[in-house]
Design an enzyme around this catalytic site. Sequence first.
Site, short mmCIF file in Angstrom:
data_model
loop_
_atom_site.label_atom_id
_atom_site.label_comp_id
_atom_site.label_asym_id
_atom_site.label_seq_id
_atom_site.Cartn_x
_atom_site.Cartn_y
_atom_site.Cartn_z
N HIS A 1 18.16 -65.59 30.67
CA HIS A 1 17.56 -64.46 29.78
C HIS A 1 17.13 -65.05 28.33
O HIS A 1 15.98 -65.05 28.01
CB HIS A 1 18.02 -63.21 29.83
N SER B 1 13.58 -63.69 36.38
CA SER B 1 13.36 -63.08 35.02
C SER B 1 13.46 -63.96 33.87
O SER B 1 12.84 -63.45 32.77
CB SER B 1 14.75 -62.09 34.81
#
Length: 330
Positions: free
Chosen positions: A204, A154
């Site tokens: 992230h 991610s």
Amino acid sequence: MVRRNPRGISSGMIPLMLLQAANEYRRLERKPPVTAALLAANTLIYLRPAFLDHVIPPIDDVFFNAYLILKYKDLKRFFFSAFYHLGESHLFYNMMSLLWKGIQLENSMGSTEFASMVAALLALSQGITLLLAKSLLFFDYDRAYYHEYSAGFSGVLFAMKVVLNSQSDSCTSVHGIMVPSKHAAWAELILIQLLVPNVSFLGHLGGILAGLVYLRLKGSYAGPSPLTAMVKGLTSVLGWPLRSLMRFWRPSQQRIFGRGRTGGSGDSVRGVWRCRACTFDNSGWLSECEMCGTECGDDGLSSLHGSNSDISSDIALDEIRQRRIQRFGR
């Protein structure tokens, strides 16, 4: 990127993911190969088939952990942790995001540049996450990010989202909330952290910052990046045997009759001359056509206009055709 969690995983989502990916690729006129390779690599690493079990390291050996990476200079954890996932739902949502972003980016920039971009974003996102974790040691946290275990693709996906939306002036929906596309990654960062507290905030955030750094570096460098040129050269070298094999097995565009060819263009191949009467290709060692008997250099019609020749003065095209049928049975 998700932090290590001992809870159980969901089931039954991988077949749905593969079906969705197959349907998307079936509809595409151009199938992006790098995106497909990334999907396959992440899925195979998660499934760990028996024939790859001795090749793929166990997840405990590749978890992203800033402390272990810096202490042991463990590049395996630095790079490989992005391709490991902690559950089917984790893999499913990341691969669906990769499918959507990868198709758009690869088809717009080309496979070579897309591959170099993914490699750069992977290194940047992991490196920035490592620096963030190290810098937070200056603050007092009950749960130190420096010793946190995480894995997942991610971080790269957040970086790809930044690149994808960098030129967009429209708005997009982030979990039902309309935000400008350029700021969608920041909104998603906050919302995911609120809705799914187990995700790695630093991973992230590192991905978003990596996307911004990549865009800044790309904008300041004129011409193709050195990494793109390197990937293109490597692809050319690795693809040379396949291209040579395809050229070797490529079927001829002209029909073959006997030891020569008929039809096609009027250009002659070296060592071969083409009869102008019946268009048959003859060996350069022959002085007359093997098909109809016309001499080399003769147009095959001069005998029709001459009155002094006693040999085949009235040869017509129909007779040439009959000779061909009698000789080759076609």
